[in-house]
Scaffold this motif. Structure first.
Motif, PDB file in Angstrom:
ATOM      1  N   VAL A 138      14.128  55.773 166.857  1.00  0.00           N
ATOM      2  CA  VAL A 138      12.849  55.194 167.266  1.00  0.00           C
ATOM      3  C   VAL A 138      12.082  56.273 168.027  1.00  0.00           C
ATOM      4  N   VAL A 139      10.950  56.695 167.476  1.00  0.00           N
ATOM      5  CA  VAL A 139      10.186  57.816 168.036  1.00  0.00           C
ATOM      6  C   VAL A 139       9.134  57.283 169.004  1.00  0.00           C
ATOM      7  N   VAL A 140       9.089  57.879 170.193  1.00  0.00           N
ATOM      8  CA  VAL A 140       8.164  57.457 171.242  1.00  0.00           C
ATOM      9  C   VAL A 140       7.332  58.645 171.697  1.00  0.00           C
ATOM     10  N   ALA A 141       6.011  58.482 171.700  1.00  0.00           N
ATOM     11  CA  ALA A 141       5.092  59.514 172.179  1.00  0.00           C
ATOM     12  C   ALA A 141       4.736  59.234 173.639  1.00  0.00           C
ATOM     13  N   PRO A 142       4.113  60.203 174.323  1.00  0.00           N
ATOM     14  CA  PRO A 142       3.801  60.015 175.746  1.00  0.00           C
ATOM     15  C   PRO A 142       2.600  59.110 176.003  1.00  0.00           C
ATOM     16  N   SER A 143       2.732  57.829 175.658  1.00  0.00           N
ATOM     17  CA  SER A 143       1.701  56.830 175.972  1.00  0.00           C
ATOM     18  C   SER A 143       2.378  55.482 176.132  1.00  0.00           C
ATOM     19  N   TRP A 144       1.804  54.635 176.975  1.00  0.00           N
ATOM     20  CA  TRP A 144       2.397  53.315 177.178  1.00  0.00           C
ATOM     21  C   TRP A 144       2.309  52.478 175.907  1.00  0.00           C
ATOM     22  N   ALA A 145       1.266  52.684 175.107  1.00  0.00           N
ATOM     23  CA  ALA A 145       1.140  51.935 173.857  1.00  0.00           C
ATOM     24  C   ALA A 145       2.311  52.240 172.935  1.00  0.00           C
ATOM     25  N   SER A 146       2.685  53.513 172.836  1.00  0.00           N
ATOM     26  CA  SER A 146       3.811  53.904 172.004  1.00  0.00           C
ATOM     27  C   SER A 146       5.113  53.351 172.567  1.00  0.00           C
TER      28      SER A 146
END
Length: 286
Positions: A138-146
């Motif tokens: 599960v890939v997560v970017a630096p944003s709360w939405a992600s």
């Protein structure tokens, strides 16, 4: 028999496709036999970052429905690495799941690892890829939405499935809306699969269709190697090691930016790109 790994994100624009392709490239460099499958029906783009957009005459749907042979649809990328494109016309809603199962049944013995690059969000494509996979990234970017959408995505993962979060496109300089510490503190440490620093160099290579040229000794390449060890071998590393990759990545990006500035200044004095450059060839392919 291949280990089948799905890479997914609850939100688009997190660098999931670039990360998936890079993991395949890194494993192929280690001598593994790897297949990359673009699972984003109708919106494929892995062929672009691999420089194969003009070679995709057949796709996974053609293979599943018997319109071509395996050798027609599966394209060689480099030694040890192959690519199977998705369809531009079909959607997961029109694909017969059993046909996809048959495709994997026929090809999984040829490879050590098969990566399925899922479409962003939640839907039948993600559900099908999860069902076929033994591991899920599960890939997560630096944003709360992600980060929030990643939690929603996890609810689709069935019991007994092995999954982990990989933080992607992060920086030590905190220029993004979230820092590494911000996101790490929200995770179960046992589900943390590592962090990949944002790399201007890797991003440029992907846009030029030359991702296979990324440097193993760069912050991007080193962190990728550690992520694979964390995901596939269950290795654990201190947070200081991951933070060092982020710091190194920032330094490399600063050099890359300075190099671009110097090139732009030189161009203002009459210098131009040569027609054989990658940038020129990329423009020719568009």
């Amino acid at each position: 028999m291949a280990s089948i790994i799905a890479t997914a994100s609850g939100k688009g624009g997190v660098g999931k496709t670039l990360l998936t392709a890079s993991m395949g490239i890194a494993l192929a460099r280690q001598g593994k036999k790897v297949l990359l499958i673009d699972g984003d029906m109708g919106l494929r783009n892995m062929d672009l970052i691999l420089g194969l957009e003009n070679d995709c005459l057949y796709n996974i749907c053609d293979l599943a429905e018997g319109r071509c042979f395996m050798e027609d649809a599966i394209l060689p990328v480099m030694k040890g690495l192959d690519f199977l494109p998705s369809s531009q016309e079909e959607s997961w809603e029109t694909v017969f799941p059993a046909a996809m199962d048959m495709v994997l049944e026929d090809i999984h013995r040829r490879y050590d690892y098969i990566f399925i690059d899922c479409p962003a969000g939640m839907g039948k494509g993600v559900e099908t890829a999860f069902r076929m996979s033994s591991r899920i990234v599960v890939v997560v970017a630096p944003s709360w939405a992600s980060r929030r959408s990643a939690d929603h995505l996890v609810t689709m993962i069935g019991r007994g499935k092995d999954y982990a979060f990989v933080l992607n496109q992060f920086s030590a300089s905190h220029r993004a809306s979230l820092s590494f510490d911000d996101v790490y503190d929200t995770l179960d440490p046992e589900l943390f699969g590592g962090v990949i620093p944002y790399s201007i160099h890797a991003d440029r290579l992907a846009h030029e269709g030359e991702l296979t040229d990324f440097k193993e000794k760069s912050a991007f390449g080193k962190s990728l190697s550690y992520v694979l060890r964390a995901l596939l071998e269950k290795k654990e590393f201190p947070l200081s090691r991951w933070e060092s990759f982020l710091t190194l990545g920032d330094r490399e990006n600063e050099k890359e930016t300075a190099g671009k500035a110097s090139a732009k200044k030189a161009a203002s004095f009459g210098l131009t790109w040569q027609s054989g450059s990658r940038s020129y060839r990329w423009q020719r392919r568009r």
